[in-house]
Write a protein that holds these residues in place. Sequence first.
Motif, short mmCIF file in Angstrom:
data_model
loop_
_atom_site.label_atom_id
_atom_site.label_comp_id
_atom_site.label_asym_id
_atom_site.label_seq_id
_atom_site.Cartn_x
_atom_site.Cartn_y
_atom_site.Cartn_z
N VAL A 55 10.66 -30.43 30.96
CA VAL A 55 10.18 -31.13 32.14
C VAL A 55 8.92 -30.48 32.70
CG1 VAL A 55 12.45 -32.02 32.78
CG2 VAL A 55 11.64 -29.86 33.75
N TRP A 56 8.63 -29.26 32.28
CA TRP A 56 7.44 -28.55 32.78
C TRP A 56 6.20 -28.94 31.99
CZ3 TRP A 56 9.54 -27.30 37.00
CH2 TRP A 56 10.81 -26.74 37.07
N PHE A 76 11.92 -27.70 41.48
CA PHE A 76 12.58 -28.77 40.76
C PHE A 76 11.53 -29.46 39.90
CE2 PHE A 76 14.61 -28.04 44.78
CZ PHE A 76 15.94 -27.90 44.43
N GLY A 77 11.82 -29.60 38.62
CA GLY A 77 10.94 -30.32 37.70
C GLY A 77 11.65 -31.57 37.23
N ILE A 78 10.91 -32.67 37.14
CA ILE A 78 11.49 -33.93 36.67
C ILE A 78 10.45 -34.65 35.83
CG2 ILE A 78 10.84 -35.13 38.80
CD1 ILE A 78 13.46 -36.81 38.35
N ASP A 79 10.92 -35.29 34.77
CA ASP A 79 10.00 -36.06 33.93
C ASP A 79 10.32 -37.55 34.06
OD1 ASP A 79 12.08 -36.72 32.14
OD2 ASP A 79 11.45 -35.27 30.64
N PRO A 80 9.47 -38.42 33.52
CA PRO A 80 9.68 -39.86 33.67
C PRO A 80 11.02 -40.37 33.13
CG PRO A 80 7.46 -39.44 32.92
CD PRO A 80 8.18 -38.13 32.86
N GLY A 82 13.79 -38.92 33.52
CA GLY A 82 14.86 -38.49 34.41
C GLY A 82 15.42 -37.12 34.08
N ASN A 83 14.91 -36.47 33.03
CA ASN A 83 15.33 -35.10 32.74
C ASN A 83 14.84 -34.21 33.87
OD1 ASN A 83 16.32 -35.77 30.07
ND2 ASN A 83 14.16 -36.01 29.54
N HIS A 84 15.68 -33.28 34.30
CA HIS A 84 15.28 -32.43 35.41
C HIS A 84 15.90 -31.04 35.30
CE1 HIS A 84 18.95 -34.52 36.72
NE2 HIS A 84 19.24 -33.40 37.35
N LEU A 85 15.24 -30.10 35.92
CA LEU A 85 15.69 -28.71 35.98
C LEU A 85 15.46 -28.16 37.38
CD1 LEU A 85 14.24 -27.21 32.67
CD2 LEU A 85 16.65 -27.64 33.19
N GLU A 86 16.25 -27.19 37.74
CA GLU A 86 16.08 -26.47 39.01
C GLU A 86 16.03 -24.99 38.70
OE1 GLU A 86 18.54 -25.54 43.13
OE2 GLU A 86 19.42 -26.87 41.64
N ILE A 87 15.09 -24.28 39.30
CA ILE A 87 15.06 -22.83 39.20
C ILE A 87 14.83 -22.26 40.60
CG2 ILE A 87 14.26 -22.78 36.81
CD1 ILE A 87 11.47 -22.13 37.82
N ALA A 88 15.26 -21.02 40.79
CA ALA A 88 15.08 -20.34 42.07
C ALA A 88 14.07 -19.21 41.89
CB ALA A 88 16.41 -19.79 42.56
N SER A 89 13.27 -18.97 42.92
CA SER A 89 12.25 -17.92 42.85
C SER A 89 12.87 -16.54 42.92
CB SER A 89 11.25 -18.09 43.99
OG SER A 89 11.87 -17.86 45.25
N ASP A 90 14.12 -16.46 43.35
CA ASP A 90 14.81 -15.19 43.51
C ASP A 90 16.17 -15.31 42.85
OD1 ASP A 90 16.61 -13.21 44.67
OD2 ASP A 90 15.07 -12.85 46.18
N SER A 91 16.52 -14.39 41.98
CA SER A 91 17.78 -14.48 41.22
C SER A 91 19.02 -14.39 42.11
CB SER A 91 17.82 -13.41 40.14
OG SER A 91 17.78 -12.12 40.72
N SER A 92 18.86 -13.95 43.36
CA SER A 92 20.02 -13.88 44.25
C SER A 92 20.35 -15.23 44.89
CB SER A 92 19.76 -12.84 45.35
OG SER A 92 18.74 -13.28 46.23
#
Length: 129
Positions: A55-56, A76-80, A82-92
């Motif tokens: 998605v990136w 949050f990344g999303i492509d046309p 509908g695939n999507h991912l979520e990541i956090a800037s901090d592992s906690s």
Amino acid sequence: MIDWTQAAKLDGWRQVDGCPTERVVEARLAHDGRFLYLRLALATDTSKLQCDTSVWDGEGREVFLGPEPKMPYRQFGIDPAGNHLEIASDSSLHLCGPRIMSRLEPGLWKVLMAFPLDAISKDGSCRSI
């Protein structure tokens, strides 16, 4: 049902380099007491949108959610497709796991994201749900 004509409009969209975008983007925020909704509508030639292996890459779009325009935040990344991912800037930080939909119409790519309000704390961080 959300009345999007009454929802808060988000303006000032920029490119990754910080310059204002020439793309036509409409974004609105609303809530129904259970979810915070974000609706994006991007005017584009949908017949030319590409989905790659991530998605990136390709025609993906990104949304950042945080209490301030700095860390910590969720990306949050999303492509046309509908695939999507979520990541956090901090592992906690726990991931929020929003519901995300993508819909293509002639000349328009619509994305709807729904974040459970009970998963977003007052300081903008999320806890596991």
